[in-house]
Each structure stands twice: as structure tokens, then as C-alpha cells.
Scaffold this motif. Sequence first.
Motif, PDB file in Angstrom:
ATOM      1  N   SER A 136       0.858  -1.198   0.000  1.00 51.86           N
ATOM      2  CA  SER A 136       0.000   0.000   0.000  1.00 51.86           C
ATOM      3  C   SER A 136       0.885   1.235   0.000  1.00 51.86           C
ATOM      4  O   SER A 136       2.063   1.182   0.387  1.00 51.86           O
ATOM      5  N   GLY A 137       0.304   2.318  -0.468  1.00 53.85           N
ATOM      6  CA  GLY A 137       1.026   3.590  -0.503  1.00 53.85           C
ATOM      7  C   GLY A 137       2.298   3.507  -1.316  1.00 53.85           C
ATOM      8  O   GLY A 137       3.291   4.164  -0.980  1.00 53.85           O
ATOM      9  N   GLY A 138       2.314   2.654  -2.318  1.00 52.59           N
ATOM     10  CA  GLY A 138       3.479   2.558  -3.205  1.00 52.59           C
ATOM     11  C   GLY A 138       4.650   1.840  -2.564  1.00 52.59           C
ATOM     12  O   GLY A 138       5.805   2.052  -2.950  1.00 52.59           O
ATOM     13  N   ALA A 139       4.408   1.002  -1.519  1.00 47.74           N
ATOM     14  CA  ALA A 139       5.523   0.280  -0.887  1.00 47.74           C
ATOM     15  C   ALA A 139       5.027  -1.032  -0.294  1.00 47.74           C
ATOM     16  O   ALA A 139       3.833  -1.192  -0.026  1.00 47.74           O
ATOM     17  N   PHE A 140       5.977  -1.976  -0.146  1.00 45.05           N
ATOM     18  CA  PHE A 140       5.664  -3.223   0.559  1.00 45.05           C
ATOM     19  C   PHE A 140       5.956  -2.997   2.032  1.00 45.05           C
ATOM     20  O   PHE A 140       7.081  -2.637   2.397  1.00 45.05           O
ATOM     21  N   ARG A 141       4.946  -3.127   2.891  1.00 43.37           N
ATOM     22  CA  ARG A 141       5.156  -2.968   4.328  1.00 43.37           C
ATOM     23  C   ARG A 141       5.045  -4.358   4.942  1.00 43.37           C
ATOM     24  O   ARG A 141       3.972  -4.945   4.961  1.00 43.37           O
ATOM     25  N   SER A 142       6.217  -4.844   5.453  1.00 46.84           N
ATOM     26  CA  SER A 142       6.224  -6.218   5.953  1.00 46.84           C
ATOM     27  C   SER A 142       6.754  -6.236   7.382  1.00 46.84           C
ATOM     28  O   SER A 142       7.573  -5.391   7.772  1.00 46.84           O
ATOM     29  N   SER A 143       6.260  -7.192   8.166  1.00 46.21           N
ATOM     30  CA  SER A 143       6.777  -7.353   9.524  1.00 46.21           C
ATOM     31  C   SER A 143       6.781  -8.823   9.893  1.00 46.21           C
ATOM     32  O   SER A 143       5.960  -9.595   9.385  1.00 46.21           O
ATOM     33  N   ALA A 144       7.760  -9.189  10.767  1.00 46.14           N
ATOM     34  CA  ALA A 144       7.830 -10.575  11.219  1.00 46.14           C
ATOM     35  C   ALA A 144       8.165 -10.573  12.712  1.00 46.14           C
ATOM     36  O   ALA A 144       8.877  -9.689  13.187  1.00 46.14           O
ATOM     37  N   ALA A 145       7.607 -11.523  13.435  1.00 47.28           N
ATOM     38  CA  ALA A 145       7.916 -11.637  14.872  1.00 47.28           C
ATOM     39  C   ALA A 145       8.136 -13.091  15.188  1.00 47.28           C
ATOM     40  O   ALA A 145       7.558 -13.976  14.538  1.00 47.28           O
ATOM     41  N   MET A 146       8.995 -13.303  16.221  1.00 49.34           N
ATOM     42  CA  MET A 146       9.349 -14.690  16.525  1.00 49.34           C
ATOM     43  C   MET A 146       9.699 -14.820  18.016  1.00 49.34           C
ATOM     44  O   MET A 146      10.262 -13.865  18.592  1.00 49.34           O
ATOM     45  N   PRO A 147       9.370 -15.925  18.630  1.00 51.73           N
ATOM     46  CA  PRO A 147       9.733 -16.062  20.045  1.00 51.73           C
ATOM     47  C   PRO A 147      11.244 -16.309  20.198  1.00 51.73           C
ATOM     48  O   PRO A 147      11.872 -16.868  19.296  1.00 51.73           O
ATOM     49  N   ILE A 148      11.805 -15.853  21.359  1.00 54.71           N
ATOM     50  CA  ILE A 148      13.200 -16.238  21.679  1.00 54.71           C
ATOM     51  C   ILE A 148      13.047 -17.392  22.661  1.00 54.71           C
ATOM     52  O   ILE A 148      12.469 -17.224  23.737  1.00 54.71           O
TER      53      ILE A 148
END
Length: 480
Positions: A136-148
Motif C-alpha cells: 500500500s502507498g506505493g511500498a511493501f510494508r512487511s513485519s515478522a515476529a518470533m519467540p526467543i
Amino acid sequence: MTAAPEAKKRRRLTQRVQFRLVLAFLALIIALLALLNSYPVAASRDIVFSEKESSLLEQAGVLAASLAALDTLSGDGAAQVVQLLGLTGWERVMVTDAAGLVLYDTGTPSAEGRYALFAETARALGSERVFYSRFSGGAFRSSAAMPIARDGATIGSVYLSEVDSGQAEIILAFRDRLFAVSVVALAAAIALTLVFTLRLTRRITRLSEAVRTVREGNYAQRVAVEGGDELSELYADFNSMTETLQKTEEQRRRFVSDASHELKTPLASIRLLADSILGSEDIDPATAREFIQDISDETERLQRTTEKLLDLSRRDDGARGERKAVDLGRAAEATLRRLAPLAGKSGVDLRCDCAPGCLISAPEDDVYQIVFNLAENAVKYNVPGGSVDVSVRAEGGRVLLAVEDTGIGIPPEDLPNIFSRFYRVDKARSRERGGSGLGLSIVHDAVAALGGEIRVEPGEERGTRFTVSFPALDGKGAAK
Ligand code: ADP
């Protein structure tokens, strides 16, 4: 008579073939272009999503594993690990402890010392690997989360997020180009469709105008055939149909005029003879008798002509007598016996060499007509002292009837017309011998209806030879 020509109909736009064709083509082209504009963009977006998913989760995994190896999970430790791993290209890197308290955060403003409020972090603390990405908005906005995780227990979480406008720009530029190409393609398709359908409908209209002209009775109408497509084939078929119609119409006119002429001539003589008798008061009985005899002869000729005309017209209507197994040799002998007096009177020797057992399937009357007309002509157009040889024999699944005379013969230029109605080589001679010009037409039509063939050629020395070939029947009555 043909009905009054219908005026050319004015059709509403939506009823026209061209409109419907253009509409169908356009619907198809627009659907194709819509697919072309959406599918490649969606497919490349999906490829980027999955590439992002694997790279973000991998980086988050490396970070989580490195943090798990630390003695204690702290903000400084996390900063060092991030530094060490070179994780600098991310929009945000965040590390929390098991309770969700932010230990390290590169975001602005930083959330360090506060509890993380991200859904991704909450789910990572629940031991899930999480990835989100949107375009959206002319960009790929990505996020990732992971347990330690350490020793099976979750001791914290890592969170990475990224904003990528580079790949998005490529996809957007690609989309814009596709759109521009589509607009040009659509314009070209509309122009081509219009030209193509206009040409097609013009050709159809040309044919339907020609059909209308023919319906009004102008059989000379033809359409110019160009190209080799189905429409050209239709044009060619139309032309050959009108040619046949024209020929049939010409034959019909000629037939009507010939028939009227044939009937008019004897009627005129009868009238003249009758007027002569009525007009002269002191006519002597011998002359009157002579005139009445002439009237009787003309009447007889009229009767013969009308009978033959009726016979031909019945054949034209498709009337067929009942077929039987006929022994052609015997039938020929019986027919020739009836001609013996005429042959005797004309000084012609009538001979028959007819093999028995040559069976054909035919109506008896047709067989009689064929043999009688051919043999009678052979006698009529013969010379005193001449001869007529009739033969019947079987040959290769066919039965052959040959009638050969030593008479006056037929000039070669007349041979192709000899079977036409009212055609005579020598009109005067034919009339003098009571001919009508219809005998050979009847023979020809009867032979054709029986699936046979007739041939005419000059006799061996002089005269004429007619050969008729019929499909043979075997003794049990089945066709060989
Ligand atoms: P017609 O009643 O005049 O004999 P046909 O149809 O039987 O009519 O024959 C057509 C013409 O063909 C005749 O007028 C004659 O000129 C010619 N013709 C037919 N058969 C013979 C023949 N065997 N020899 C010579 N001319 C013939």
C-alpha cells in the motif's frame, strides 16, 4: 408471378450483425486486457510477498537464536547482537522480554521500557512465528515476529519490520506500462474490428441484394467471387445456382414456345382445310374427301404430339410406372412385331438378334417406349431397301440394346442436340413421316430414370447406331 419485392428493411442498430460482432469482439478484448492488467501485477506481488516472508522470518530466526544464546536477555545485549549481525537495513528492530517489556527498539519514538502493543509481539510470545505484509502507498510494508526460546521456554520475542518501495516501484511501473499498452491495443482492436466487420457485413449485404434481384426474376444476376473463404464459396454456389435457374427458365420458355408452335401448325392446316370445304359450294365429293382425310391426318398428328407432351410432363413431375423384371430381348421382339407393317411398307428389312434371359428392372411401358421410338425412327429415317438391326445382349453386369440402321444418318453437328425436345434435323422430313420431335426426349428421360445410359453414333457404313445400356438383373430379380 413473383410477389412484389420487399423493400430493404431498415434495422435498428442493435439488430445489425456488425453491431453484434463488434460488441462480442470488444467484450472479449476488454476481458482479455483486464486479465492482462491484473494477473501479472497480482502474480509479481505474490512473488515479492513470499520472498519477503522467507527473508524476514530467516533474519528474525537468526536474531532470536543469537539472543537466546546470551546469558541474560537485556537491551545492551540485544543492541550488540543487532550490531554484530549487521541488521541495519530494517525500519524497526524490537526485542522484548517474556512479559512483552521492550528491551531494545530502533523505532522512532522508541518504546524501550514500555510494553510492546503489537499484535505480532503478543503472538510471538505465545510461541508463534508471525509474518505480515501488505502492498500500500506505493511500498511493501512487511513485519515478522518470533519467540526467543531457550530450553523449550519463551524468554522473549523479536520483531522486525521493513518498508520496501524499490520493488513496489518496479511493479507500479510495470502496471503503468501494461495499462498504456492495453489502451493502444484496445484502440487498435476497435479499429480493426470495425474494418473487418464492415467488410464482412458489406459482403453479406451484397449477396442478399443479389438474392433479392434473383427473386424478382432476374436470373442473369451474378456476384463477383474474390478470395477463397467460405463466403466466396457461397458466392460461387449462388452463381452456379442462378446459372442453373437461368438455363431452366430458358428451356421452359423455349419449350412453351416450341409446343405452342407445334400445336399451332396442324391447327392452322385444319382450319384452312375446313374453310376450303365450307367456302366452295360446288366442291366435288372426291376433293372434299381428300380434304377431310388431310384433316384427319393433322388431327392424328395433334393427338400424337399432345400424348407425347403429356408423357414428358408426367416424367418431369417424377411419375414412374411400377418396375418389374423385364426380359428385354423378348420385349424388343414383341415391339418389333408391331413395327413390321411400317417396315414392310417402307421396304426396310427389320431384323432382331435378341438374346433371351437379359433381365432389367423397369416399367413395361417404358421399355416399350424406348424400343419402339428407336426402332420406329430407324425405319422412318431409312431408305427403301435399307435395314434395321436390333440386338440385345448382356455384358459385364449391364444389358445392352443396340438399334442400328442404314438410313439417312444424323449430321455430326446435330448429334449433341438430338435428345432435346422438338429438335429435328430435317423438319419437313420429320413432319412428312408424322414425327413430333419428342420421341428421343422421351427415350432419353426414360433411360435416365432407369439408371441407364444412351449413346448415339454414326452407323458402321452409313445410317445411325443408338446404344442403350441398362443395369442388369440376375435371374432372381436382384440387381447384379
Ligand atoms: P421425330 O418424331 O421427329 O422422329 P425424335 O425425337 O424421335 O422426333 O427424333 C428427333 C430427330 O432426330 C428426328 O426428327 C430426326 O431428324 C432425327 N433422327 C432420329 N432418329 C434418327 C435415325 N435413326 N436416323 C436419322 N435421323 C434420326
